[in-house]
Design a protein around this motif. Structure first.
Motif, short mmCIF file in Angstrom:
data_model
loop_
_atom_site.label_atom_id
_atom_site.label_comp_id
_atom_site.label_asym_id
_atom_site.label_seq_id
_atom_site.Cartn_x
_atom_site.Cartn_y
_atom_site.Cartn_z
N PRO A 180 -6.35 7.82 6.07
CA PRO A 180 -7.68 8.43 6.22
C PRO A 180 -7.61 9.94 6.37
O PRO A 180 -7.84 10.51 7.43
CB PRO A 180 -8.22 7.76 7.49
N ALA A 181 -7.28 10.59 5.27
CA ALA A 181 -7.22 12.06 5.23
C ALA A 181 -7.52 12.50 3.82
O ALA A 181 -7.21 11.78 2.86
CB ALA A 181 -5.84 12.56 5.66
N THR A 182 -8.14 13.67 3.67
CA THR A 182 -8.26 14.30 2.36
C THR A 182 -7.40 15.55 2.39
O THR A 182 -7.43 16.31 3.36
CB THR A 182 -9.73 14.66 2.03
N LEU A 183 -6.64 15.75 1.32
CA LEU A 183 -5.69 16.87 1.29
C LEU A 183 -6.18 18.02 0.42
O LEU A 183 -5.76 19.15 0.60
CB LEU A 183 -4.33 16.39 0.80
N GLY A 184 -7.04 17.73 -0.54
CA GLY A 184 -7.61 18.79 -1.36
C GLY A 184 -6.65 19.42 -2.36
O GLY A 184 -7.01 20.37 -3.04
N GLY A 185 -5.47 18.89 -2.45
CA GLY A 185 -4.48 19.42 -3.39
C GLY A 185 -3.10 18.90 -3.04
O GLY A 185 -2.89 18.32 -1.97
N GLY A 186 -2.16 19.09 -3.95
CA GLY A 186 -0.80 18.61 -3.72
C GLY A 186 -0.32 17.79 -4.89
O GLY A 186 -0.65 18.06 -6.05
N LEU A 187 0.45 16.76 -4.61
CA LEU A 187 1.04 15.89 -5.63
C LEU A 187 0.22 14.61 -5.74
O LEU A 187 0.17 13.83 -4.79
CB LEU A 187 2.49 15.56 -5.28
N ARG A 188 -0.43 14.42 -6.86
CA ARG A 188 -1.23 13.21 -7.06
C ARG A 188 -0.32 12.02 -7.41
O ARG A 188 0.67 12.17 -8.13
CB ARG A 188 -2.22 13.41 -8.20
N LEU A 189 -0.70 10.85 -6.92
CA LEU A 189 0.04 9.66 -7.31
C LEU A 189 -0.14 9.41 -8.80
O LEU A 189 0.82 9.15 -9.51
CB LEU A 189 -0.44 8.44 -6.50
N PHE A 190 -1.38 9.50 -9.29
CA PHE A 190 -1.64 9.26 -10.71
C PHE A 190 -2.15 10.53 -11.36
O PHE A 190 -3.29 10.94 -11.14
CB PHE A 190 -2.66 8.13 -10.88
N GLU A 191 -1.29 11.17 -12.13
CA GLU A 191 -1.68 12.33 -12.93
C GLU A 191 -1.99 11.86 -14.35
O GLU A 191 -1.36 10.93 -14.85
CB GLU A 191 -0.54 13.35 -12.99
N GLY A 192 -2.93 12.54 -15.00
CA GLY A 192 -3.21 12.19 -16.39
C GLY A 192 -3.84 10.81 -16.49
O GLY A 192 -4.66 10.42 -15.68
N ASN A 193 -3.41 10.06 -17.48
CA ASN A 193 -3.99 8.75 -17.75
C ASN A 193 -2.90 7.68 -17.71
O ASN A 193 -2.21 7.45 -18.71
CB ASN A 193 -4.66 8.74 -19.12
N PRO A 194 -2.72 7.01 -16.55
CA PRO A 194 -1.73 5.95 -16.52
C PRO A 194 -2.14 4.82 -17.46
O PRO A 194 -3.33 4.63 -17.74
CB PRO A 194 -1.75 5.48 -15.06
N PRO A 195 -1.16 4.08 -18.00
CA PRO A 195 -1.50 3.00 -18.93
C PRO A 195 -2.30 1.90 -18.24
O PRO A 195 -2.17 1.69 -17.02
CB PRO A 195 -0.13 2.49 -19.38
N TYR A 196 -3.11 1.20 -19.02
CA TYR A 196 -3.91 0.11 -18.48
C TYR A 196 -2.99 -1.00 -17.98
O TYR A 196 -2.03 -1.39 -18.64
CB TYR A 196 -4.83 -0.45 -19.58
N SER A 197 -3.30 -1.52 -16.78
CA SER A 197 -2.59 -2.68 -16.26
C SER A 197 -3.49 -3.36 -15.23
O SER A 197 -4.39 -2.73 -14.67
CB SER A 197 -1.25 -2.29 -15.62
N THR A 198 -3.27 -4.63 -15.01
CA THR A 198 -4.01 -5.36 -13.99
C THR A 198 -3.03 -5.93 -12.98
O THR A 198 -1.87 -6.20 -13.30
CB THR A 198 -4.85 -6.49 -14.60
N TRP A 199 -3.51 -6.12 -11.75
CA TRP A 199 -2.66 -6.55 -10.65
C TRP A 199 -3.39 -7.61 -9.83
O TRP A 199 -4.62 -7.63 -9.78
CB TRP A 199 -2.32 -5.34 -9.75
N HIS A 200 -2.61 -8.43 -9.15
CA HIS A 200 -3.16 -9.38 -8.19
C HIS A 200 -3.02 -8.78 -6.79
O HIS A 200 -2.01 -8.14 -6.48
CB HIS A 200 -2.40 -10.71 -8.23
N LEU A 201 -4.01 -9.02 -5.95
CA LEU A 201 -3.93 -8.58 -4.56
C LEU A 201 -3.08 -9.56 -3.78
O LEU A 201 -3.42 -10.73 -3.65
CB LEU A 201 -5.34 -8.48 -3.96
N GLY A 202 -1.95 -9.07 -3.26
CA GLY A 202 -1.06 -9.91 -2.48
C GLY A 202 -1.37 -9.92 -1.01
O GLY A 202 -0.97 -10.82 -0.28
N GLY A 203 -2.10 -8.90 -0.54
CA GLY A 203 -2.44 -8.84 0.88
C GLY A 203 -2.99 -7.48 1.26
O GLY A 203 -2.81 -6.49 0.54
N VAL A 204 -3.67 -7.45 2.40
CA VAL A 204 -4.24 -6.22 2.95
C VAL A 204 -3.94 -6.19 4.43
O VAL A 204 -4.10 -7.20 5.12
CB VAL A 204 -5.77 -6.15 2.73
N ALA A 205 -3.51 -5.05 4.93
CA ALA A 205 -3.30 -4.87 6.37
C ALA A 205 -4.06 -3.63 6.81
O ALA A 205 -3.99 -2.59 6.15
CB ALA A 205 -1.81 -4.72 6.68
N THR A 206 -4.81 -3.75 7.89
CA THR A 206 -5.57 -2.63 8.43
C THR A 206 -4.95 -2.20 9.74
O THR A 206 -4.76 -3.01 10.64
CB THR A 206 -7.04 -3.02 8.64
#
Length: 198
Positions: free
Chosen positions: A159-185
């Motif tokens: 829960p933070a906004t950085l406003g700049g830095g190294l993005r996880l996804f730059e440009g256009n990553p290829p299309y893919s689909t995923w299954h949700l294996g779980g969520v932890a809060t």
């Protein structure tokens, strides 16, 4: 019959999509992670990830940061048992390091990659062993996603906004689909998303 090893990518991301902020933000741009990484819930969750791996994949920045911080923790009697266990694992696990600038790595059980990430990981997947864990290296994760070599994505959304830095996804990553294996809060406000390739 042996099966290919799983490649698991673990990455911390701000809610505006950055895996690291500006180096001027402190801790090499990772100051936004500190509160969450030291939390008992995050440590417990991450322990369940790293204990399943016997190869760690890192880029130069993470390699230098880990090598400078974790070895003393393994010997520190005042460190928590979980931190000492993680430090010991990081010191002893096979480490594959990707760098354009390093010409050697001296931390025990480390080696410099000699090929691009896709070629190196494709070769590793077909060797005996447990999971291959990519540790928070966005540029490596992007290349492995493009080559369809990642089997699981574990994204810690912080829960933070950085406003700049190294993005996880730059440009256009290829299309893919995923299954949700779980969520932890976490009580810190972080949400950990576990995705698996179908």
């Amino acid at each position: 019959m042996s099966h290919p090893r799983k490649v698991v990518a673990q990455v911390n991301v701000s809610i505006d999509g950055y895996s690291a902020g500006s180096p001027d933000d402190g801790m090499g741009g990772m100051a936004f992670l500190q509160e969450h990484a030291s939390h008992e819930q995050m440590s417990t969750y991450f322990e369940g990830v790293w204990r399943g791996a016997d190869t760690a994949v890192v880029g130069r920045t993470n390699y230098e940061g880990f090598a400078g911080f974790w070895p003393p923790v393994a010997e520190d009697p005042d460190a928590s048992p979980r931190d000492r266990d993680l430090a010991t694992w990081l010191c002893t696990v096979e480490k594959l390091v990707f760098s354009r600038t390093l010409d050697k790595v001296e931390w025990q059980n480390s080696r410099l990659a000699t090929q691009d990430p896709a070629a190196e990981i494709r070769g590793l997947k077909n060797t005996p062993g447990r999971d291959i864990l990519v540790l928070n290296s966005a540029s490596i994760i992007r290349q492995l996603l493009s080559a369809e070599l990642i089997d699981e994505l574990r994204i810690s959304l912080l829960p933070a906004t950085l406003g700049g830095g190294l993005r996880l996804f730059e440009g256009n990553p290829p299309y893919s689909t995923w299954h949700l294996g779980g969520v932890a809060t976490l009580t810190t406000g972080a949400v950990i998303l576990h995705y698996q390739r179908p």
